[in-house]
Write an enzyme that holds these catalytic residues in place. Structure first.
Site, mmCIF file in Angstrom:
data_model
loop_
_atom_site.group_PDB
_atom_site.id
_atom_site.type_symbol
_atom_site.label_atom_id
_atom_site.label_comp_id
_atom_site.label_asym_id
_atom_site.label_seq_id
_atom_site.Cartn_x
_atom_site.Cartn_y
_atom_site.Cartn_z
ATOM 1 N N ARG A 115 16.858 43.701 26.784
ATOM 2 C CA ARG A 115 17.609 42.612 26.251
ATOM 3 C C ARG A 115 16.380 41.843 25.533
ATOM 4 O O ARG A 115 15.300 41.473 25.841
ATOM 5 C CB ARG A 115 17.949 41.736 27.261
ATOM 6 N N SER A 163 30.155 42.646 28.643
ATOM 7 C CA SER A 163 30.150 41.669 29.430
ATOM 8 C C SER A 163 31.499 40.542 29.305
ATOM 9 O O SER A 163 31.875 40.477 28.324
ATOM 10 C CB SER A 163 29.035 40.604 28.836
ATOM 11 N N LYS A 206 19.884 33.075 31.937
ATOM 12 C CA LYS A 206 20.599 33.154 30.717
ATOM 13 C C LYS A 206 20.913 31.666 30.328
ATOM 14 O O LYS A 206 21.123 30.716 30.919
ATOM 15 C CB LYS A 206 22.058 33.732 30.894
HETATM 16 N N1 3NM Z 1 24.231 37.781 31.842
HETATM 17 P P1 3NM Z 1 19.479 36.862 36.949
HETATM 18 S S1 3NM Z 1 24.045 36.190 33.725
HETATM 19 C C1 3NM Z 1 21.809 38.229 31.187
HETATM 20 O O1 3NM Z 1 27.187 36.185 33.291
HETATM 21 C C2 3NM Z 1 22.754 37.519 32.153
HETATM 22 O O2 3NM Z 1 27.058 37.813 31.727
HETATM 23 C C3 3NM Z 1 25.038 37.187 32.514
HETATM 24 O O3 3NM Z 1 19.780 37.177 35.425
HETATM 25 C C4 3NM Z 1 26.142 36.970 32.458
HETATM 26 O O4 3NM Z 1 19.210 38.194 37.562
HETATM 27 C C5 3NM Z 1 22.677 36.952 33.294
HETATM 28 O O5 3NM Z 1 17.949 36.443 36.873
HETATM 29 C C6 3NM Z 1 21.343 36.749 33.750
HETATM 30 O O6 3NM Z 1 20.165 35.880 37.459
HETATM 31 C C7 3NM Z 1 20.868 37.255 34.769
#
Ligand code: 3NM
Length: 221
Positions: A40, A125, A154
């Site tokens: 990403r 997503s 994010k």
């Molecule tokens: N997408 P972490 S939350 C890349 O809600 C991403 O679709 C999300 O990172 C979504 O594990 C997110 O540090 C961040 O919380 C995930």
């Protein structure tokens, strides 16, 4: 139906100061047992992304097959690592990745499917029941739901869906379900119990990638 591994590591370029550091992180996560990784990069241009993606692929194929003689044994004894490209179907093909993951503002799942063909993996997503139900009707191979918990990885995340959001998502699709957002070794088991097949993680792998991946597998067994 895909055999989705329990842990899906997101290798987010924004957390690394060099490509070498990013590749080392990915190698350590793989050494910890992870077999599904997503590249990403929300700030790099296409050329930088392609270069980094190629390095990632090269690094991981070397670390999987360190000696030519051991190649066959490695292939038989160990499932190979799958690399998924975030957003960019074009770069997936050029870097010879195994699939693409798109969000709600990227190319539509069917447009991506048209580019990558039937065999590469396609993930989508979603952040609420409507999006999930819509994505369920596409040719996506797996769906993601999130953020399950609060996340700082994010920019402008959607509202937290909680474990209830994962349960609801599970009722709405039979496709493999990836949960994402704020998932750690401490809460991952509850997310799987709520119906997710796999957890996607950025932050809780960053500090000790290998140990952390191993611990995820221990709690998710
Ligand atoms: N997408 P972490 S939350 C890349 O809600 C991403 O679709 C999300 O990172 C979504 O594990 C997110 O540090 C961040 O919380 C995930």
């Amino acid at each position: 139906m895909l055999p989705l591994p329990r842990l899906y590591a997101i290798v987010d370029a924004g957390f690394f100061s060099s490509t070498a550091e990013l590749v080392t992180f990915a190698e350590l996560v793989v050494a910890g047992g992870c077999r599904l990784l997503q590249y990403r990069n929300k700030s790099g241009n296409a050329r930088q992304m392609l270069e980094q993606a190629r390095e990632l692929k090269r690094g991981l194929s070397q670390s999987q097959n360190p000696h030519p003689v051991a190649k066959c044994a490695t292939r038989v004894g160990q499932p190979s690592v799958r690399l998924i490209m975030n957003d960019r179907a074009d770069l997936c093909l050029v870097a010879e990745f195994d699939g693409v993951h798109v969000g709600q503002d990227d190319l539509s799942p069917e447009s991506v499917r048209g580019i990558i063909g039937p065999d590469r993996w396609l993930g989508v997503s979603t952040h609420n029941p409507d999006q999930l139900a819509r994505a369920d009707k596409t040719s996506a191979d797996y769906l993601a739901i999130g953020p399950v918990f609060a996340t700082s990885s994010k920019e402008t995340p959607d509202p937290v869906v909680g474990l209830e959001g994962v349960r609801r998502a599970r009722q709405l699709t039979r496709k493999p379900l990836v949960a994402i957002g704020g998932i750690t070794r401490a809460n991952a088991a509850s997310v799987i119990e709520a119906g997710a097949d796999s957890v996607a993680v950025i932050s809780d792998l960053l500090r000790e990638p290998r140990k952390s991946a191993e611990e995820f597998f221990r709690v998710l067994r």
